[in-house]
Design an enzyme around this catalytic site. Structure first.
Site, PDB file in Angstrom:
ATOM      1  N   LYS A 146       0.847  -1.197   0.000  1.00 42.69           N
ATOM      2  CA  LYS A 146       0.000   0.000   0.000  1.00 42.69           C
ATOM      3  C   LYS A 146       0.882   1.246   0.000  1.00 42.69           C
ATOM      4  O   LYS A 146       2.087   1.156   0.251  1.00 42.69           O
ATOM      5  CB  LYS A 146      -0.921  -0.020   1.223  1.00 42.69           C
ATOM      6  CG  LYS A 146      -0.205  -0.001   2.560  1.00 42.69           C
ATOM      7  CD  LYS A 146      -1.134  -0.422   3.686  1.00 42.69           C
ATOM      8  CE  LYS A 146      -0.389  -0.555   4.995  1.00 42.69           C
ATOM      9  NZ  LYS A 146      -0.727   0.430   5.981  1.00 42.69           N
TER      10      LYS A 146
ATOM     11  N   TYR B 258      15.248  30.607   6.869  1.00 38.01           N
ATOM     12  CA  TYR B 258      14.029  31.237   7.391  1.00 38.01           C
ATOM     13  C   TYR B 258      14.070  31.336   8.919  1.00 38.01           C
ATOM     14  O   TYR B 258      14.472  30.390   9.597  1.00 38.01           O
ATOM     15  CB  TYR B 258      12.801  30.405   7.018  1.00 38.01           C
ATOM     16  CG  TYR B 258      12.346  30.557   5.587  1.00 38.01           C
ATOM     17  CD1 TYR B 258      11.900  31.776   5.098  1.00 38.01           C
ATOM     18  CD2 TYR B 258      12.359  29.447   4.739  1.00 38.01           C
ATOM     19  CE1 TYR B 258      11.470  31.899   3.781  1.00 38.01           C
ATOM     20  CE2 TYR B 258      11.924  29.564   3.425  1.00 38.01           C
ATOM     21  CZ  TYR B 258      11.487  30.793   2.949  1.00 38.01           C
ATOM     22  OH  TYR B 258      11.066  30.908   1.654  1.00 38.01           O
TER      23      TYR B 258
HETATM   24  C1  PLP Z   1      -3.949  -3.906   8.452  1.00 36.27           C
HETATM   25  C2  PLP Z   1      -2.487  -3.802   8.195  1.00 36.27           C
HETATM   26  N1  PLP Z   1      -1.783  -4.914   7.971  1.00 36.27           N
HETATM   27  C3  PLP Z   1      -0.449  -4.881   7.723  1.00 36.27           C
HETATM   28  C4  PLP Z   1       0.229  -3.693   7.720  1.00 36.27           C
HETATM   29  C5  PLP Z   1       1.724  -3.681   7.515  1.00 36.27           C
HETATM   30  O1  PLP Z   1       2.318  -3.284   8.713  1.00 36.27           O
HETATM   31  P1  PLP Z   1       3.891  -3.068   8.893  1.00 36.27           P
HETATM   32  O2  PLP Z   1       4.283  -2.039   7.899  1.00 36.27           O
HETATM   33  O3  PLP Z   1       4.032  -2.591  10.288  1.00 36.27           O
HETATM   34  O4  PLP Z   1       4.540  -4.371   8.642  1.00 36.27           O
HETATM   35  C6  PLP Z   1      -0.462  -2.514   7.961  1.00 36.27           C
HETATM   36  C7  PLP Z   1       0.264  -1.230   7.975  1.00 36.27           C
HETATM   37  O5  PLP Z   1      -0.085  -0.244   8.501  1.00 36.27           O
HETATM   38  C8  PLP Z   1      -1.860  -2.566   8.201  1.00 36.27           C
HETATM   39  O6  PLP Z   1      -2.572  -1.455   8.437  1.00 36.27           O
END
Ligand code: PLP
Length: 400
Positions: free
Chosen positions: A40, A261
Site C-alpha cells: 500500500k 528562514y
Molecule cells: C492492516 C495492516 N496490515 C499490515 C500492515 C503492515 O504493517 P507493517 O508495515 O508494520 O509491517 C499494515 C500497515 O499499517 C496494516 O494497516
C-alpha cells in the site's frame, strides 16, 4: 547501466535485491505460514509496481493495498497468481470493480458484508473475501458484538467464501507490551466463529513476536523496506532506500551570520554553507530543521537552519573543498544515516519518512533482476562519480 540524470535535484536509490532479501528473512522466520506483503501507499513510497514485481519473483503471492484504486493500478503489472487484497474493502457501490479488476476485498463492517453478499447473489456464485475483526485497534473490522450477530445468523455470510479472518496488532513493535497477548487471545476467540477460514494477524513486528502470532498468512510492510521491526533491538533488515541530494551552490559566510528562514541558526566562525536541492516539498520534513547530518564523500556535514520547501542548508566547513562543487551528490539517507535514525530526529517513525519520499526525486532501481540491469553490472562500470557509491550500502543493523 542506468544513468543518473545530471539535472535531477535528488536521486532516490531503491535496492530491490534488499527488498527480496528482507522478504526471504521474514518468510524464513514464519516457518509454515505464508508471507504476503503490504505494498500500500506505493509500497511505502518506494514504487508499488517495481517492488511487487521483485517480491513476486521471490515467491510472494499476497499483496495488500489499502485503497481499491491502488489495487486497480497494480493489477495489470502482476500475474493472475498474485492476489491483490484491498484492506479498506469496497467503497460503497464499487463492489463490482473488485471482480472487474480481480481484487479481493477485506470486509470490515456488516454493511460491507451485506453489499458483498448482494453481489454474490447477482453473480450466482460464491465470492472470495477476507473478514477483518477488531481485537483492540478500534479502527477497522467487526466488533465482538458484530461477530456474535454473525454467529446468530450465519446466513449473513451465505455466498461469501471467507478465505481468511484477519486482525491488526496495535503495539507489536513493543514486545513486552501486554496488549499483544490480549489481542492474540481475542483473535483466537473470535476467529472460532469462522470455521475453516485461515488466520492473518502479524505485520512486520508481529512476525518477531513468535510463532503464536503467525497463523496462516503474515502481512509485513515496513520491515520489507528496511525499517526496524523491534523497538530497542538491532535491525536485522537490509536498508532499501538511499537518498542523495545535489549541491546547488556553496558560499562562505562570516561568523555570527544567520542561515535560513527565521534566522534560527547562526555561525560561530567563518563557515561554508552548501545548499542542497531537497526540501519539505520532497518529504524532507520541516521538523528536521537544525538537526540531522548529511555525508559528502564520507565526511559529515550538519544540517543547519530551517528546512525550506525546496532546499536544505549544510554546514560544510569541515568538508574538503574538492568535494563541494555544484552538482556533487550528498548522502541524506544512507547506511550511516538510516530511515529510523532520521525518523527519531524528526520525532516520527520510519514509515512516515518513507511514505513522504518526494515525487521530484529521480528514482533509480538497483538490482532489478526482473529488468535488464543488475547491480553487479553497475558496480563493475562504476567509474563515474555521479553513480551511486556502494560503500554507503550495508545492513542497517551492522552499520547504524
Ligand atoms: C492492516 C495492516 N496490515 C499490515 C500492515 C503492515 O504493517 P507493517 O508495515 O508494520 O509491517 C499494515 C500497515 O499499517 C496494516 O494497516
Amino acid at each position: 547501466m542506468q544513468h543518473i540524470e545530471a539535472r535531477a535535484g535528488a536521486v532516490l536509490h531503491i535496492d530491490l535485491q534488499a527488498v527480496r532479501d528482507n522478504y526471504r528473512l521474514l518468510r524464513n522466520r514464519l516457518g509454515t505460514a505464508v508471507c504476503g506483503a503490504a505494498v500500500k501507499a506505493d509500497a511505502y513510497g518506494l514504487g508499488a509496481e517495481r517492488v511487487a514485481l521483485a517480491l513476486y519473483a521471490e515467491g510472494c503471492r499476497h499483496f495488500f493495498v489499502a485503497h481499491l484504486e491502488e489495487g486497480i493500478a497494480l493489477r495489470p503489472h502482476l500475474q493472475q497468481a498474485a492476489q491483490i487484497i484491498v484492506m479498506h474493502g469496497s467503497p460503497v457501490g464499487c463492489e463490482a470493480d473488485f471482480l472487474a479488476y480481480q481484487c479481493t476485498p477485506v470486509l470490515n463492517s456488516l454493511p460491507q458484508i451485506r453489499a458483498w453478499q448482494r453481489l454474490a447473489q447477482q453473480e450466482q456464485r460464491a465470492l472470495p473475501a477476507i473478514v477483518q475483526i477488531d481485537t483492540g485497534m478500534a479502527r477497522m473490522g467487526l466488533s465482538a458484538a458484530e461477530v456474535a450477530q454473525l454467529k446468530q445468523d450465519s446466513s449473513m455470510l451465505d455466498g461469501i467464501a471467507v478465505s481468511h479472518v484477519m486482525s491488526h496488532l496495535a503495539c507489536a513493535e513493543d514486545q513486552a507490551n501486554p496488549m499483544n497477548r490480549q489481542q492474540l487471545d481475542q483473535f483466537r476467540l473470535l476467529r472460532q466463529l469462522f470455521p475453516g477460514a485461515k488466520g492473518s494477524l502479524a505485520n512486520s513486528s508481529g512476525i518477531f513476536l513468535g510463532p503464536d502470532f503467525h497463523f496462516d498468512l503474515a502481512r509485513p510492510g515496513a520491515a520489507l523496506y528496511g525499517v526496524a521491526p523491534v523497538a530497542g533491538q538491532a535491525n536485522p533488515m537490509k536498508a532499501v532506500a538511499y537518498l542523495q541530494g545535489r549541491i546547488i551552490q556553496t558560499r562562505e559566510i562570516p561568523a555570527n551570520t544567520s542561515v535560513g528562514y527565521g534566522a534560527t541558526w547562526r555561525s560561530t566562525r567563518v563557515s561554508r554553507i552548501a545548499t542542497v536541492a531537497v526540501g519539505y516539498a520532497d518529504g524532507w520534513l520541516r521538523s528536521l530543521s537544525n538537526c540531522g547530518v548529511a555525508h559528502i564523500a564520507g565526511q559529515a556535514a550538519p544540517m543547519v537552519g530551517k528546512v525550506s520547501m525546496d532546499t536544505i542548508t549544510l554546514d560544510v566547513t569541515g568538508v574538503a573543498e574538492a568535494d563541494l562543487y555544484p552538482g556533487a551528490l550528498v548522502d541524506l539517507i544512507s547506511a550511516t544515516n538510516t530511515v529510523d535514525q532520521i525518523a527519531e530526529k524528526a520525532g516520527t517513525i520510519g514509515y512516515e519518512i518513507l511514505t513522504s519520499l518526494g515525487a521530484r526525486y529521480q528514482r533509480h532501481y538497483m538490482n532489478d533482476a526482473t529488468a535488464a540491469g543488475t547491480w553487479a553490472g553497475q558496480a563493475a562500470g562504476n567509474t563515474n562519480q555521479e553513480e551511486f557509491t556502494p560503500a554507503l550500502m550495508g545492513s542497517q543493523g551492522v552499520s547504524a
